[in-house]
Motif scaffolding. Structure first.
Motif, mmCIF file in Angstrom:
data_model
loop_
_atom_site.group_PDB
_atom_site.id
_atom_site.type_symbol
_atom_site.label_atom_id
_atom_site.label_comp_id
_atom_site.label_asym_id
_atom_site.label_seq_id
_atom_site.Cartn_x
_atom_site.Cartn_y
_atom_site.Cartn_z
ATOM 1 N N PHE A 72 0.838 -1.201 0.000
ATOM 2 C CA PHE A 72 0.000 0.000 0.000
ATOM 3 C C PHE A 72 0.871 1.248 0.000
ATOM 4 N N MET A 73 1.937 1.233 0.786
ATOM 5 C CA MET A 73 2.826 2.391 0.853
ATOM 6 C C MET A 73 3.514 2.639 -0.490
ATOM 7 N N ILE A 74 3.873 1.558 -1.169
ATOM 8 C CA ILE A 74 4.506 1.690 -2.481
ATOM 9 C C ILE A 74 3.520 2.234 -3.505
ATOM 10 N N ASP A 75 2.296 1.714 -3.446
ATOM 11 C CA ASP A 75 1.286 2.107 -4.423
ATOM 12 C C ASP A 75 0.713 3.497 -4.166
ATOM 13 N N ASN A 76 0.866 3.985 -2.931
ATOM 14 C CA ASN A 76 0.298 5.287 -2.559
ATOM 15 C C ASN A 76 1.376 6.147 -1.897
ATOM 16 N N PRO A 77 2.367 6.599 -2.671
ATOM 17 C CA PRO A 77 3.524 7.301 -2.095
ATOM 18 C C PRO A 77 3.196 8.617 -1.411
ATOM 19 N N LYS A 78 2.042 9.202 -1.684
ATOM 20 C CA LYS A 78 1.684 10.478 -1.072
ATOM 21 C C LYS A 78 0.786 10.304 0.157
ATOM 22 N N VAL A 79 0.480 9.066 0.492
ATOM 23 C CA VAL A 79 -0.323 8.780 1.680
ATOM 24 C C VAL A 79 0.623 8.271 2.768
ATOM 25 N N PHE A 80 0.490 8.815 3.980
ATOM 26 C CA PHE A 80 1.383 8.445 5.070
ATOM 27 C C PHE A 80 0.587 7.744 6.173
ATOM 28 N N PRO A 81 0.583 6.407 6.163
ATOM 29 C CA PRO A 81 -0.162 5.650 7.180
ATOM 30 C C PRO A 81 0.363 5.941 8.582
ATOM 31 N N LYS A 82 -0.505 5.749 9.553
ATOM 32 C CA LYS A 82 -0.126 5.928 10.951
ATOM 33 C C LYS A 82 -0.334 4.615 11.689
ATOM 34 N N THR A 83 0.528 4.384 12.671
ATOM 35 C CA THR A 83 0.384 3.190 13.500
ATOM 36 C C THR A 83 0.134 3.595 14.945
ATOM 37 N N SER A 84 -0.510 2.732 15.665
ATOM 38 C CA SER A 84 -0.700 2.943 17.100
ATOM 39 C C SER A 84 -0.414 1.638 17.826
ATOM 40 N N MET A 85 0.047 1.764 19.054
ATOM 41 C CA MET A 85 0.537 0.612 19.802
ATOM 42 C C MET A 85 -0.611 -0.264 20.298
ATOM 43 N N PRO A 86 -0.306 -1.511 20.628
ATOM 44 C CA PRO A 86 -1.299 -2.372 21.275
ATOM 45 C C PRO A 86 -1.701 -1.774 22.623
ATOM 46 N N SER A 87 -2.942 -1.944 22.969
ATOM 47 C CA SER A 87 -3.444 -1.419 24.239
ATOM 48 C C SER A 87 -3.153 -2.389 25.379
ATOM 49 N N ILE A 88 -3.369 -1.915 26.591
ATOM 50 C CA ILE A 88 -3.251 -2.807 27.755
ATOM 51 C C ILE A 88 -4.201 -3.979 27.606
ATOM 52 N N GLN A 89 -5.426 -3.693 27.134
ATOM 53 C CA GLN A 89 -6.416 -4.759 26.968
ATOM 54 C C GLN A 89 -5.962 -5.793 25.947
ATOM 55 N N ASP A 90 -5.286 -5.340 24.888
ATOM 56 C CA ASP A 90 -4.763 -6.285 23.891
ATOM 57 C C ASP A 90 -3.811 -7.280 24.541
ATOM 58 N N TYR A 91 -2.968 -6.777 25.440
ATOM 59 C CA TYR A 91 -2.036 -7.672 26.129
ATOM 60 C C TYR A 91 -2.758 -8.544 27.153
ATOM 61 N N LEU A 92 -3.724 -7.974 27.829
ATOM 62 C CA LEU A 92 -4.500 -8.776 28.786
ATOM 63 C C LEU A 92 -5.202 -9.932 28.085
ATOM 64 N N ASP A 93 -5.686 -9.672 26.866
ATOM 65 C CA ASP A 93 -6.384 -10.711 26.112
ATOM 66 C C ASP A 93 -5.463 -11.877 25.764
ATOM 67 N N VAL A 94 -4.164 -11.595 25.652
ATOM 68 C CA VAL A 94 -3.195 -12.647 25.332
ATOM 69 C C VAL A 94 -2.596 -13.248 26.600
ATOM 70 N N PHE A 95 -2.199 -12.386 27.536
ATOM 71 C CA PHE A 95 -1.587 -12.860 28.783
ATOM 72 C C PHE A 95 -2.583 -13.624 29.663
#
Length: 225
Positions: free
Chosen positions: A51-74
């Motif tokens: 997607f980044m290659i195909d859309n060079p003018k679009v800048f995706p954003k990431t966000s970290m896993p939440s506490i709940q995401d870790y609780l769901d695994v741990f």
């Protein structure tokens, strides 16, 4: 018995994670600034990069896993009395480690006999994945929980990532270089050489042209080894 867990920064494919019997807590990715998808689960790693290659003018954003995401695994593992080693992306890049630590602290009171160790990998991407693979290999050789933790903490300090980039757009957009500097560097064909070590990014030199930048990276890797 213990389980090895990591976050989505490790860049392990779904197939490789399954082969290693490793659980991956994904990051969230937004390609439009509004909707978020779970990386790996809802958006494949290769699909994201494509997607980044195909859309060079679009800048995706990431966000970290939440506490709940870790609780769901741990949580399910802790209930079954399974100890946990979790290897997270460098804290200099993300708060994923802090989310994992908060989840650990919430579970420690409820399951005091379960050992949970959260390790700051001090690296990310492929090198983080290699640390996970090393942890799995050490475990498979019969290493105890404590031995595996000590081993990963020992070898992670030697980790280095050398890389260069094809263009300046993402550095400019991310605020790492000024817009005018980025335009000038792009016009002159200047390629920065970048080193990641001990959880931080350092300027490792400059070259002119893509071919020379890649050659220089190879030289730097050979010299340090």
């Amino acid at each position: 018995m213990y389980k090895i867990i990591t976050d989505g920064s490790c860049d392990l494919s779904t197939e490789r994670a399954q082969e290693l019997d490793v659980l991956v807590v994904p990051f969230y990715v937004s390609t439009d600034g509004i909707n978020h998808q779970k990386e790996i689960v809802e958006l494949g790693i290769r699909d994201f990069y494509q997607f980044m290659i195909d859309n060079p003018k679009v800048f995706p954003k990431t966000s970290m896993p939440s506490i709940q995401d870790y609780l769901d695994v741990f949580g399910p593992l802790a209930k079954d009395g399974i100890d946990i080693i979790c290897i997270c992306i460098t804290t200099k890049f993300s708060g994923s480690y802090n989310s994992a630590m908060n989840a650990k602290n919430m579970l420690t009171d409820e399951f005091p006999d379960v050992k949970i160790e959260v390790i700051d990998a001090t690296v990310n991407t492929v090198l983080q994945g290699m640390l996970v693979e090393e942890a799995v290999a050490y475990k498979q050789m019969g290493a105890t929980f404590e031995e595996t933790v000590a081993y990963i903490n020992k070898i992670k300090i030697s980790g280095r990532i050398f890389f260069t980039i094809g263009g300046m757009d993402y550095l400019v957009h991310g605020g790492r270089v000024g817009k005018l500097s980025g335009i000038a560097a792009g016009a002159l064909g200047i390629k920065p050489l970048i080193l990641l070590k001990e959880g931080e990014i350092f300027n490792n030199g400059l070259t002119r042209g893509r071919k020379k930048s890649k050659q220089k990276i190879v030289e730097q890797i050979i010299n340090i080894s």
